[in-house]
Design a protein around this motif. Structure first.
Motif, PDB file in Angstrom:
ATOM      1  N   LEU A   1     -11.442  13.506  -0.016  1.00  0.00           N
ATOM      2  CA  LEU A   1     -11.177  12.586  -1.118  1.00  0.00           C
ATOM      3  C   LEU A   1      -9.750  12.722  -1.630  1.00  0.00           C
ATOM      4  CD1 LEU A   1     -14.486  12.717  -3.196  1.00  0.00           C
ATOM      5  CD2 LEU A   1     -13.634  10.853  -1.782  1.00  0.00           C
ATOM      6  N   GLN A   2      -9.252  13.957  -1.660  1.00  0.00           N
ATOM      7  CA  GLN A   2      -7.867  14.166  -2.068  1.00  0.00           C
ATOM      8  C   GLN A   2      -6.900  13.506  -1.101  1.00  0.00           C
ATOM      9  OE1 GLN A   2      -6.659  15.825  -4.996  1.00  0.00           O
ATOM     10  NE2 GLN A   2      -8.793  15.363  -5.435  1.00  0.00           N
ATOM     11  N   MET A   3      -7.176  13.604   0.185  1.00  0.00           N
ATOM     12  CA  MET A   3      -6.330  12.963   1.196  1.00  0.00           C
ATOM     13  C   MET A   3      -6.362  11.444   1.051  1.00  0.00           C
ATOM     14  SD  MET A   3      -4.780  15.258   2.974  1.00  0.00           S
ATOM     15  CE  MET A   3      -4.274  14.352   4.433  1.00  0.00           C
ATOM     16  N   ILE A   4      -7.547  10.895   0.799  1.00  0.00           N
ATOM     17  CA  ILE A   4      -7.680   9.443   0.633  1.00  0.00           C
ATOM     18  C   ILE A   4      -6.918   8.977  -0.599  1.00  0.00           C
ATOM     19  CG2 ILE A   4      -9.321   7.602   0.088  1.00  0.00           C
ATOM     20  CD1 ILE A   4     -11.371   9.143   1.805  1.00  0.00           C
ATOM     21  N   SER A   5      -7.010   9.744  -1.687  1.00  0.00           N
ATOM     22  CA  SER A   5      -6.347   9.346  -2.935  1.00  0.00           C
ATOM     23  C   SER A   5      -4.825   9.339  -2.803  1.00  0.00           C
ATOM     24  CB  SER A   5      -6.762  10.284  -4.071  1.00  0.00           C
ATOM     25  OG  SER A   5      -6.249  11.592  -3.863  1.00  0.00           O
ATOM     26  N   ARG A   6      -4.308  10.098  -1.833  1.00  0.00           N
ATOM     27  CA  ARG A   6      -2.856  10.167  -1.641  1.00  0.00           C
ATOM     28  C   ARG A   6      -2.358   9.233  -0.536  1.00  0.00           C
ATOM     29  NH1 ARG A   6      -2.955  16.769  -1.566  1.00  0.00           N
ATOM     30  NH2 ARG A   6      -3.534  17.071  -3.757  1.00  0.00           N
ATOM     31  N   THR A   7      -3.258   8.441   0.025  1.00  0.00           N
ATOM     32  CA  THR A   7      -2.897   7.582   1.127  1.00  0.00           C
ATOM     33  C   THR A   7      -2.570   6.180   0.631  1.00  0.00           C
ATOM     34  OG1 THR A   7      -4.334   8.790   2.652  1.00  0.00           O
ATOM     35  CG2 THR A   7      -3.670   6.575   3.314  1.00  0.00           C
ATOM     36  N   ASP A   8      -1.453   5.647   1.100  1.00  0.00           N
ATOM     37  CA  ASP A   8      -1.047   4.278   0.770  1.00  0.00           C
ATOM     38  C   ASP A   8      -1.597   3.355   1.853  1.00  0.00           C
ATOM     39  OD1 ASP A   8       0.062   1.959  -0.018  1.00  0.00           O
ATOM     40  OD2 ASP A   8       2.158   2.573   0.187  1.00  0.00           O
TER      41      ASP A   8
END
Length: 218
Positions: A209-216
């Motif tokens: 979820l952290q990776m997704i939240s930082r993905t543009d």
């Protein structure tokens, strides 16, 4: 027309999900209605924990304890996916998956329930962990990760209790002495292996979820 807040969107989503499960999931999968409801309770408690975010507030600490006691019900729903074996998805002659729409509807609802509880439960455990970091250790950057790991471990213990001892969170309030006696008797290496696997699973969901939240995505 005013926009719904995140909390009310989530409340509406779980209301629709619970209603759908009640209407469409038949025996032996109708237990999912209760399990998803129990999984939603700590999500609702987390909203109120954040609402009373004051270390001097008795309501804050009482709600935090309630959230912690009921939180294992949220990742617990992932273990319900083992019950998909009741669908007997493979044909007896060729071993190929059956194309029965009722079977795939049950599969979709079970997976959606597990996915929803795991994702939104992780979001709320992150919010509460960051809140505790801000309130208790504001000068220690990243301390919320310790809270997340601790809560995930405790949730793993709770899942073990629920899955193998068949105890629900409510027993802690009904028969607390008996509940803690059962809790002290469960510790073993196989139990710790299970808890560590479930803890790691929760932490990996958090990382995803952290990776997704930082993905543009644009």
């Amino acid at each position: 027309m005013p926009k719904l807040s995140y909390q009310w969107k989530l409340r509406l989503y779980f209301l629709i999900l619970l209603t759908t499960l009640q209407l469409l999931l038949k025996s032996p999968f109708n237990f999912m209605v209760l399990n998803v409801f129990l999984a939603y309770l700590p999500i609702e408690f987390s909203f109120w924990v954040q609402h009373f975010a004051d270390r001097r507030s008795l309501a804050f600490w009482a709600l935090l304890v309630l959230w912690l006691v009921f939180y294992p019900n949220t990742p617990y729903v992932m273990t319900d996916l083992f019950h998909l074996s009741w669908l007997h998805p493979h044909t007896s002659t060729t071993g190929i998956l059956r194309s029965d729409p009722k079977m795939w509807l049950a599969f979709a609802l079970m997976v959606l329930s597990a996915f929803s509880c795991a994702i939104f439960g992780t979001v709320e455990i992150t919010r509460i962990s960051r809140l505790l970091e801000k309130m208790l250790t504001p000068k220690i950057t990243g301390f919320h990760l310790i809270w997340i790991a601790l809560f995930s471990f405790l949730a793993g213990v709770g899942i073990y209790i629920g899955r193998f001892l068949r105890l629900h969170s409510i027993y802690l309030f009904i028969t607390p002495s008996w509940f803690f006696k059962q809790l002290l008797s469960i510790w073993s290496w196989p139990m710790l292996e299970f808890v560590l696997i479930i803890t790691l699973l929760q932490l990996l969901i958090y990382w995803c979820l952290q990776m997704i939240s930082r993905t543009d995505f644009m």
